[in-house]
Write a protein that holds these residues in place. Structure first.
Motif, PDB file in Angstrom:
ATOM      1  N   MET A   1     -26.153  -7.617  63.623  1.00 20.95           N
ATOM      2  CA  MET A   1     -25.099  -6.691  63.175  1.00 20.95           C
ATOM      3  C   MET A   1     -24.979  -6.721  61.648  1.00 20.95           C
ATOM      4  SD  MET A   1     -21.165  -6.850  64.559  1.00 20.95           S
ATOM      5  CE  MET A   1     -21.687  -7.272  66.221  1.00 20.95           C
TER       6      MET A   1
ATOM      7  N   THR B   1     -27.965  -5.131  60.032  1.00 16.71           N
ATOM      8  CA  THR B   1     -27.865  -3.670  60.077  1.00 16.71           C
ATOM      9  C   THR B   1     -26.987  -3.165  58.937  1.00 16.71           C
ATOM     10  OG1 THR B   1     -28.182  -3.714  62.466  1.00 16.71           O
ATOM     11  CG2 THR B   1     -27.201  -1.710  61.551  1.00 16.71           C
ATOM     12  N   ASP B   2     -25.846  -3.832  58.692  1.00 15.06           N
ATOM     13  CA  ASP B   2     -24.966  -3.453  57.576  1.00 15.06           C
ATOM     14  C   ASP B   2     -25.706  -3.516  56.241  1.00 15.06           C
ATOM     15  OD1 ASP B   2     -22.784  -3.063  59.215  1.00 15.06           O
ATOM     16  OD2 ASP B   2     -21.961  -5.072  58.908  1.00 15.06           O
TER      17      ASP B   2
ATOM     18  N   GLN C   1     -29.679  -1.964  64.385  1.00 19.10           N
ATOM     19  CA  GLN C   1     -29.797  -0.509  64.398  1.00 19.10           C
ATOM     20  C   GLN C   1     -30.368   0.017  63.090  1.00 19.10           C
ATOM     21  OE1 GLN C   1     -25.931   0.900  65.512  1.00 19.10           O
ATOM     22  NE2 GLN C   1     -26.184   0.292  67.637  1.00 19.10           N
TER      23      GLN C   1
ATOM     24  N   GLU D   1     -27.101 -11.897  67.925  1.00 13.94           N
ATOM     25  CA  GLU D   1     -26.455 -10.559  67.922  1.00 13.94           C
ATOM     26  C   GLU D   1     -25.639 -10.344  66.651  1.00 13.94           C
ATOM     27  OE1 GLU D   1     -26.340  -7.666  69.383  1.00 13.94           O
ATOM     28  OE2 GLU D   1     -27.567  -8.079  71.123  1.00 13.94           O
ATOM     29  N   ILE D   2     -24.851 -11.355  66.276  1.00  9.62           N
ATOM     30  CA  ILE D   2     -24.024 -11.243  65.079  1.00  9.62           C
ATOM     31  C   ILE D   2     -24.912 -11.073  63.848  1.00  9.62           C
ATOM     32  CG2 ILE D   2     -22.407 -12.482  63.559  1.00  9.62           C
ATOM     33  CD1 ILE D   2     -20.983 -11.669  66.002  1.00  9.62           C
TER      34      ILE D   2
ATOM     35  N   TYR E   1     -25.580 -14.992  71.175  1.00 11.92           N
ATOM     36  CA  TYR E   1     -24.445 -14.412  70.442  1.00 11.92           C
ATOM     37  C   TYR E   1     -24.691 -14.490  68.928  1.00 11.92           C
ATOM     38  CZ  TYR E   1     -19.677 -13.824  68.684  1.00 11.92           C
ATOM     39  OH  TYR E   1     -18.581 -13.393  67.993  1.00 11.92           O
TER      40      TYR E   1
ATOM     41  N   ASP F   1     -13.282 -11.193  64.213  1.00  9.13           N
ATOM     42  CA  ASP F   1     -14.649 -11.167  63.675  1.00  9.13           C
ATOM     43  C   ASP F   1     -15.119 -12.587  63.377  1.00  9.13           C
ATOM     44  OD1 ASP F   1     -15.291  -8.511  63.877  1.00  9.13           O
ATOM     45  OD2 ASP F   1     -14.618  -8.008  61.852  1.00  9.13           O
TER      46      ASP F   1
ATOM     47  N   LYS G   1     -28.737  -5.093  70.789  1.00  7.57           N
ATOM     48  CA  LYS G   1     -28.038  -3.818  70.613  1.00  7.57           C
ATOM     49  C   LYS G   1     -27.455  -3.694  69.209  1.00  7.57           C
ATOM     50  CE  LYS G   1     -23.541  -5.119  72.677  1.00  7.57           C
ATOM     51  NZ  LYS G   1     -23.841  -6.540  72.987  1.00  7.57           N
ATOM     52  N   SER G   2     -27.229  -4.842  68.550  1.00 11.41           N
ATOM     53  CA  SER G   2     -26.616  -4.805  67.228  1.00 11.41           C
ATOM     54  C   SER G   2     -27.606  -4.424  66.122  1.00 11.41           C
ATOM     55  CB  SER G   2     -25.986  -6.161  66.898  1.00 11.41           C
ATOM     56  OG  SER G   2     -26.978  -7.163  66.808  1.00 11.41           O
TER      57      SER G   2
END
Lengths: 219, 219
Positions: free
Chosen positions: A130, A133-134, B89, A126-127, A123, A75, B86-87
């Motif tokens: 992510m 989203t969390d 959401q 994208e991270i 990248y 990660d 895509k990450s």
């Protein structure tokens, strides 16, 4: 295995980029419990986890902590180096949940490479998506709907009623009881498991820290 | 003035990129009150605001809305096109607070251009970092510390005590009263102003919607 075998997009970088990143990365051993990042204005660098487990969290004035996400092997963590983007202006604490090995990439080197590389910049986006989203999930489920408290309360009540810490029930059944969706229950149970409150098995949930689960239920 | 004059990083793009983005952008008029984005799975496209004002918010099951941020002239919105990454959401609703003109860029075109352009990818990451910062601030101040409720309560009490809706006090004085920092008070007052609850002047705060401010204070 070295840095490049662990960094998820090594294969998409040029040889020069890969070498530059690899040679700038410093491997560090971190003992369980130590806080790596979080002091305001400090810019630790980007972190790639080789082994172990890290936790990213925020801290309230009242000392309450909320875990944002966990970092496992391979990660990558941006928020230990929020200085790479001027628009990121908040502090996330990062600490080691277990003895860990991490690579630290100096923020300046990553920032300069990212400004020229579409692959690295995509990248990074994208991270960030992510993690975003969390955090949005946390906002909705924990801080807003108190679903963590409701689920903890349900599990404690069931354990009491059945006189056991091993609850044989499916995520669907729990969701039906709490007026929620199976996906939400599954994700919150995973969050509880990462926090060390329960262990999740197929068709069974074991309460592993009853005291903390009960205190969450009453929070 | 056209799209390229409004898009903040036009000057950093190549001629070909600028032309492609400009020719793909569709100008739309949006009436006050209409919801532009938010249906799960829908991918409206990226939005650049030409004029007017949009609001991004999340919606609870119980119908409570929390404003994440406002979009004004030249602001760029990613989350109306979360499908570009895509990450990402989660769903963010976007509605027009005033009659507005916006350009919509198809998600597929932006995504393809971003995958090849370091400039676009870095800009996208910066914008995401900015929105992330807004949301983290909300998590800390509103959902966690209830600072919105405490400030609303303080303003209502002062208005009552002084028998006026025009409060002559500095942000420092309010911060000292609430055990907070001036920056936090200033930012929350700006948030209140965007929500139409108060108007902020130099050395003076005018309560413009007493009923809603009082209901926030009691929430």
């Amino acid at each position: 295995m070295g840095f490049s075998e662990y960094f998820p997009i090594s294969g998409k970088l040029s040889d020069a980029e890969r070498k530059k990143l690899e040679s700038s990365a410093v491997l560090k051993k971190i003992s369980k419990g130590s806080v790596i990042s979080g002091v305001s204005g400090e810019c630790t660098g980007l972190i790639l986890v080789k082994s172990g487990r890290l936790r990213a969290y925020i801290n309230s004035d009242q000392g309450r902590e909320v875990t944002l996400y966990h970092l496992l092997e391979r990660d990558f963590c941006l928020f230990s180096a929020s200085c790479i983007m001027k628009s990121v202006q908040f502090d996330v604490f990062i600490s080691a949940v277990a003895d860990s090995e991490i690579w630290v990439i100096p923020a300046e080197i990553y920032k300069e490479m990212m400004s020229r590389s579409a692959v690295l910049a995509n990248y990074t986006a994208e991270i960030m998506g992510m993690r975003f989203t969390d955090v949005m999930w946390l906002v909705e489920q924990i801080l807003w709907k108190s679903f963590d408290r409701r689920l903890a309360s349900f599990l404690c009540d069931e354990a009491e009623a059945e006189s056991t810490d091993r609850l044989k029930m499916t995520h669907e059944q729990i969701a039906a009881n709490l007026g929620s969706a199976r996906e939400v229950v599954t994700r919150m149970l995973k969050y509880f498991q990462e926090e060390g409150l329960v262990s999740v098995y197929r068709g069974m949930i074991e309460i592993t820290d009853k005291k903390r689960l009960a205190s969450l239920a009453e929070s």
